[in-house]
Scaffold this active site. Structure first.
Site, short mmCIF file in Angstrom:
data_model
loop_
_atom_site.label_atom_id
_atom_site.label_comp_id
_atom_site.label_asym_id
_atom_site.label_seq_id
_atom_site.Cartn_x
_atom_site.Cartn_y
_atom_site.Cartn_z
N ASN A 159 0.81 -1.23 0.00
CA ASN A 159 0.00 0.00 0.00
C ASN A 159 0.84 1.27 0.00
O ASN A 159 0.38 2.31 -0.44
CB ASN A 159 -0.93 0.03 1.21
CG ASN A 159 -0.21 -0.27 2.50
OD1 ASN A 159 0.32 -1.36 2.68
ND2 ASN A 159 -0.18 0.70 3.40
N GLN A 189 -4.78 -3.69 -2.21
CA GLN A 189 -4.23 -2.69 -3.13
C GLN A 189 -4.05 -3.25 -4.54
O GLN A 189 -3.51 -2.57 -5.41
CB GLN A 189 -2.88 -2.18 -2.61
CG GLN A 189 -2.97 -1.37 -1.33
CD GLN A 189 -3.54 0.02 -1.52
OE1 GLN A 189 -3.63 0.54 -2.64
NE2 GLN A 189 -3.96 0.64 -0.43
N SER A 209 -10.91 -4.79 -0.37
CA SER A 209 -11.64 -3.71 0.27
C SER A 209 -12.25 -2.82 -0.80
O SER A 209 -11.53 -2.30 -1.68
CB SER A 209 -10.68 -2.88 1.13
OG SER A 209 -11.34 -1.75 1.64
N CYS A 335 5.17 10.39 13.90
CA CYS A 335 5.99 11.30 14.67
C CYS A 335 6.06 10.79 16.11
O CYS A 335 5.09 10.88 16.86
CB CYS A 335 5.38 12.68 14.64
SG CYS A 335 6.47 13.92 15.29
N1 PLP Z 1 -4.66 -3.78 3.57
C1 PLP Z 1 -4.10 -2.84 2.80
C2 PLP Z 1 -2.93 -3.22 1.93
C3 PLP Z 1 -4.59 -1.54 2.78
O1 PLP Z 1 -4.02 -0.62 2.00
C4 PLP Z 1 -5.70 -1.23 3.60
C5 PLP Z 1 -6.21 0.14 3.68
O2 PLP Z 1 -5.47 1.10 3.65
C6 PLP Z 1 -6.26 -2.25 4.38
C7 PLP Z 1 -5.71 -3.51 4.34
C8 PLP Z 1 -7.45 -2.00 5.25
O3 PLP Z 1 -8.62 -1.89 4.47
P1 PLP Z 1 -9.90 -1.15 5.11
O4 PLP Z 1 -9.60 0.32 5.02
O5 PLP Z 1 -11.04 -1.54 4.24
O6 PLP Z 1 -10.05 -1.64 6.48
#
Ligand code: PLP
Length: 397
Positions: A159, A189, A209, A335
């Site tokens: 991500n 992703q 997602s 941070c």
């Molecule tokens: N896994 C990855 C690689 C993601 O980028 C995200 C969201 O940023 C998630 C899991 C979590 O998904 P959700 O926002 O639907 O809980």
């Protein structure tokens, strides 16, 4: 003063909903509101819509409808896959160090093994093999991590930096060295960039997602290979064949199916168009500025990813200036006690701290246009020059 041009380059955080998906969900927020688990005509209508949506999602990922479990988000799908396997089978989980926290925190929390990644963020296959071959039972009995590896989780696409994991090699290794383990992939992703039907044959569980591919927030999908069982996270009404209790979000699920079908149908042409925009963006910045490094080379990442390190800049300051110019991007630094810590993803790859401080994630998507890239290419160089000049001035005084 005129508002700056709104330029959204943060598609990895979330995507705008596709208008067709918004349209598809509206009836289920009004007249077609019924609970699909009931038996009367209104419920049967909602049930039909749910079944159709399930068929569409299954088709897009090369699966059967009965293998699809709708969840409340991608995080829940990941948690269900890992906790659900551990609770059913015992043992411990293994994942690479640059997983999303929806996976990494579960593996760490249950005393699992975290393995290294290479300089572009791909799982180190030798470290993975070692973790699979020499599990070393945990005898203290309180932190988990004992017995056999029961679940391996490797994300299809990262991500933060956009790296594509070598899923075929990972799958072959897991099948050979840990034939009893299930292989889960967080493909949250990946949906916009990879044909998910090429991944399902390699794994046992896959999380998606909806809000990452033009669907609504609050809908996740867990695909489960037939014969793979998990202990459900939620106890309740036994929806989703006892795999995920809770009244269905019919509107969200219908919109998810619409968004995924469009994403699937348009993926190849979208990738070509977006890769050209991304290349123009990165090449354009590098032509105007020295000291701009692409964290991962283009061969190893998705077309929408432009994760850049700006030498001599603090990413928080740069993000603030970008925001002032209407440009939405992000960084994953936390941070801690006043000192900027590089993200766990960059730290795992060994990105030098000096570079990581100036790391910004730009992520393009289906709504990105030439005008967005023009605006970014006009605005960013002078910001970076100003930040660098300010830093040099501060160092001189
Ligand atoms: N896994 C990855 C690689 C993601 O980028 C995200 C969201 O940023 C998630 C899991 C979590 O998904 P959700 O926002 O639907 O809980």
């Amino acid at each position: 003063m005129a508002e700056p041009r709104f330029t959204y380059l943060d598609h990895a955080a979330t995507t705008p909903m596709r208008p067709e998906a918004v349209e598809a969900m509206l009836p289920f927020l009004s007249e077609r509101f019924a609970n699909p688990s009931g038996s009367h005509r209104a419920s049967r209508d909602a049930r039909r819509a749910l079944d159709e949506a399930r068929d569409v999602v299954a088709d897009c990922i090369g699966a059967k409808a009965g293998e699809i479990v709708f969840t409340g988000c991608g995080t829940e799908a990941d948690n269900s896959a890992i906790y659900g396997t551990l609770r059913r089978s015992g043992g411990f989980a293994v994942c690479p160090a640059n997983e999303h926290h929806a996976v990494l925190h579960v593996v760490e929390h249950t005393g699992g093994r975290v393995v290294g990644v290479d300089a572009v963020g791909r799982v180190d296959l030798d470290s993975l093999a070692q973790a699979l071959e020499a599990p070393g039972a945990d005898t203290d009995g309180d932190s988990g991590g004992g017995g056999q590896v029961s679940v391996v989780s490797v994300m299809a696409v990262n991500n933060e930096i956009g790296t594509i994991q070598p899923m075929a090699e990972v799958s072959a290794l897991v099948r050979r060295l840990a034939p009893n383990a299930v292989l889960h992939t967080d493909a949250v992703q990946a949906a916009c960039w990879l044909d998910l039907a090429t991944i399902t044959p390699l794994v046992d569980l896959m999380a998606l997602s909806a809000h990452k591919f033009g669907g609504p927030k609050g809908v996740g999908v867990l695909w489960m290979r037939p014969g793979v069982y998990i202990e459900p996270l939620l106890q309740g009404g036994g929806q989703e064949r006892d795999r995920r209790s809770g009244t269905h979000n019919v509107a969200g699920i219908v919109a998810t199916a619409t968004a995924l079908a469009l994403t699937h149908a348009e993926r190849a042409s979208a990738i070509t168009r977006i890769a050209a925009l991304r290349d123009r963006f990165v090449d354009g910045l590098q032509a105007q500025l020295r000291g701009v490094r692409e964290t991962v080379d283009r061969e190893h990442k998705i077309a929408g990813s432009a994760h850049l390190c700006f030498e001599g800049c603090e990413n928080e300051e740069l993000l603030f200036m970008l925001d002032e110019q209407g440009i939405c991007a992000s960084a994953a630094s936390a941070c801690a006690s006043g000192a900027m810590e590089p993200s766990h993803v960059l730290a795992a790859m060994g990105v030098p701290r000096a570079w990581a401080r100036g790391a910004v994630r730009f992520s393009l998507g289906t709504t990105t246009t030439d005008a967005d890239i023009d605006h970014a290419l006009t605005a960013i160089p002078s910001m970076v020059d100003r930040l660098r000049a300010g830093r040099q001035g501060a160092m001189a005084s």
